[in-house]
Design a protein around this motif. Structure first.
Motif, PDB file in Angstrom:
ATOM      1  N   HIS A   1      11.632   5.145 -59.151  1.00 22.49           N
ATOM      2  CA  HIS A   1      11.441   6.176 -60.166  1.00 22.49           C
ATOM      3  C   HIS A   1       9.971   6.172 -60.572  1.00 22.49           C
TER       4      HIS A   1
ATOM      5  N   HIS B   1      15.640  12.903 -60.885  1.00 20.66           N
ATOM      6  CA  HIS B   1      16.019  11.519 -60.573  1.00 20.66           C
ATOM      7  C   HIS B   1      14.814  10.643 -60.208  1.00 20.66           C
TER       8      HIS B   1
ATOM      9  N   HIS C   1      13.360   3.487 -52.520  1.00 20.20           N
ATOM     10  CA  HIS C   1      13.711   4.465 -53.563  1.00 20.20           C
ATOM     11  C   HIS C   1      13.284   3.914 -54.913  1.00 20.20           C
TER      12      HIS C   1
ATOM     13  N   GLU D   1      23.374   3.354 -53.933  1.00 25.00           N
ATOM     14  CA  GLU D   1      22.462   4.347 -53.359  1.00 25.00           C
ATOM     15  C   GLU D   1      22.123   4.033 -51.899  1.00 25.00           C
TER      16      GLU D   1
HETATM   17 ZN   LIG Z   1      17.475   6.037 -58.536  1.00 20.07          ZN
END
Ligand SMILES: [Zn+2]
Length: 248
Positions: free
Chosen positions: A97, A158, A95, A76
């Motif tokens: 979640h 996501h 980044h 990513e």
């Molecule tokens: Zn992710």
């Protein structure tokens, strides 16, 4: 050559905080910083962010060539590189979640402006980028239309990505967004959020500009409703807001 010990320590520290806050589970999430020499220091793939060691981190150039580190970088990183490419003022990307922001992501629900002071002041607009397979070039490019006017993007189905001039600020963006999403979700069980007036919302947008943030909502036109989302209206209803949140 510097081994960038300070930057390595910062990423390990942010990883611990992301894991402690349950913003990432198992090997989820990734963190990077732009180093003073222009290269990128980032977290490796398939490793828990709560237990990173300085030597686990990878250094890449902006073309994704690995310059140091024995572990493979997160796929990513393409998303991070796209943000650094588009924004010369950004030096850190987080980044995760984060669960309440990710609830908005899985519901494909845009984050509303004009209902809560803190995110309006410190986050400004939050975009909702369409789903793309994580790690792909299309995934990296899914944020491109939004990255110039935001510091936080919800990634549909996501998670969330936030970015700032330094790592602490980038983490704060995630924390502010996730806390706001949690509050909005809670409010939906007791009648749903009520919007600030146009004037109240405009005052927040102006104050945000005074803090030095370039807020596209502060358009200096009293006829424009700053509670509507001029940038991302195509993701909302014909009135520019998600009506399911509000009784107007
Ligand atoms: Zn992710």
């Amino acid at each position: 050559m510097s081994d960038f010990a300070d930057e390595r320590n910062q990423i390990c520290d942010i990883g611990k905080r992301l894991y402690a806050r349950e913003f990432v589970a198992a090997h989820e999430g990734n963190v990077s910083v732009r180093l003073p020499d222009g290269n990128i220091l980032c977290t490796p793939t398939m490793q828990c962010k709560g237990f990173l060691q300085r030597g686990d981190l990878c250094v890449l150039d902006t073309e994704m060539n690995q310059l140091s580190g024995s572990k493979k970088p997160t796929s990513e990183i393409r998303l991070h590189l796209e943000i650094y490419r588009q924004r010369s003022d950004i030096n850190a990307v987080v980044h995760s979640h984060a669960p309440h922001a990710t609830a908005f992501a899985v519901a494909n629900r845009p984050f509303p402006v004009g209902v809560l002071a803190e995110p309006d002041l410190f986050l400004g607009e939050v975009a909702l980028a369409p789903f793309q397979t994580p790690g792909s070039d299309e995934f990296a490019q899914s944020v491109t239309p939004f990255v110039h006017d935001t510091n936080a993007i919800i990634l549909a189905n996501h998670g969330v990505v936030t970015y700032a001039g330094d790592l602490e600020q980038a983490l704060w963006m995630t924390e502010i967004l996730d806390a706001a999403c949690k509050t909005i979700i809670l409010s939906m069980s007791i009648g749903g959020p009520k919007r600030l007036s146009k004037e109240q919302s405009r005052a927040l947008a102006k104050k945000r500009s005074h803090f030095g943030f370039n807020d596209p909502r502060d358009l200096g036109n009293s006829e424009i409703d700053v509670r509507k989302n001029p940038l991302f209206g195509q993701q909302m209803d014909s009135n520019g807001i998600d009506r399911t949140f509000f009784e107007d």
